[in-house]
Write a protein that holds these residues in place. Structure first.
Motif, PDB file in Angstrom:
ATOM      1  N   ALA A  96     -47.296 -44.025  46.629  1.00  0.00           N
ATOM      2  CA  ALA A  96     -48.149 -44.331  47.774  1.00  0.00           C
ATOM      3  C   ALA A  96     -48.838 -43.087  48.318  1.00  0.00           C
ATOM      4  CB  ALA A  96     -47.321 -44.981  48.880  1.00  0.00           C
ATOM      5  N   TYR A 145     -41.844 -53.934  46.143  1.00  0.00           N
ATOM      6  CA  TYR A 145     -43.221 -53.905  45.660  1.00  0.00           C
ATOM      7  C   TYR A 145     -43.199 -54.249  44.191  1.00  0.00           C
ATOM      8  CZ  TYR A 145     -41.832 -49.104  44.432  1.00  0.00           C
ATOM      9  OH  TYR A 145     -41.170 -48.006  43.950  1.00  0.00           O
ATOM     10  N   LYS A 156     -48.189 -48.806  49.536  1.00  0.00           N
ATOM     11  CA  LYS A 156     -48.488 -48.968  50.962  1.00  0.00           C
ATOM     12  C   LYS A 156     -47.602 -48.078  51.819  1.00  0.00           C
ATOM     13  CE  LYS A 156     -49.785 -53.739  50.260  1.00  0.00           C
ATOM     14  NZ  LYS A 156     -49.132 -54.979  49.958  1.00  0.00           N
ATOM     15  N   GLN A 187     -51.915 -42.846  46.347  1.00  0.00           N
ATOM     16  CA  GLN A 187     -52.582 -44.132  46.151  1.00  0.00           C
ATOM     17  C   GLN A 187     -52.678 -44.492  44.670  1.00  0.00           C
ATOM     18  OE1 GLN A 187     -53.886 -46.416  48.839  1.00  0.00           O
ATOM     19  NE2 GLN A 187     -52.089 -45.275  49.464  1.00  0.00           N
TER      20      GLN A 187
END
Length: 82
Positions: free
Chosen positions: A74, A30, A37, A77
């Motif tokens: 993640a 990432y 995610k 978020q």
């Protein structure tokens, strides 16, 4: 009974609920600024976390080893910082 997060077999059990991914050397899991995610459990290999300093140079933030988790942002978020 408390969960012992140092128990690596505990994390491996969660792989039944995820997807096994393979990454080529020098590819990105990432990138900085992306919303998380998922959480990644490193089974084999190393993951280098880098960032860019104010001069635009890449700097090493961390090296993650097998049996470690990365991408925990993640869960909230939150954007990845490196």
């Amino acid at each position: 009974m408390p969960i012992i997060f140092d128990n690596h077999s505990y994390w491996k059990d969660f792989s039944l609920y995820g997807e096994r991914l393979f990454f080529k050397e020098n590819s990105f899991v990432y990138k900085k600024g992306e919303i998380g995610k998922g959480i990644y459990y490193i089974e084999k290999g190393l993951v280098k976390a880098t960032s860019i300093n104010t001069k635009g140079e890449e700097i090493l933030v961390n090296i993650s080893l097998p049996q470690q988790l990365i991408g925990v942002q993640a869960m909230d978020q939150i954007v990845h910082f490196s």
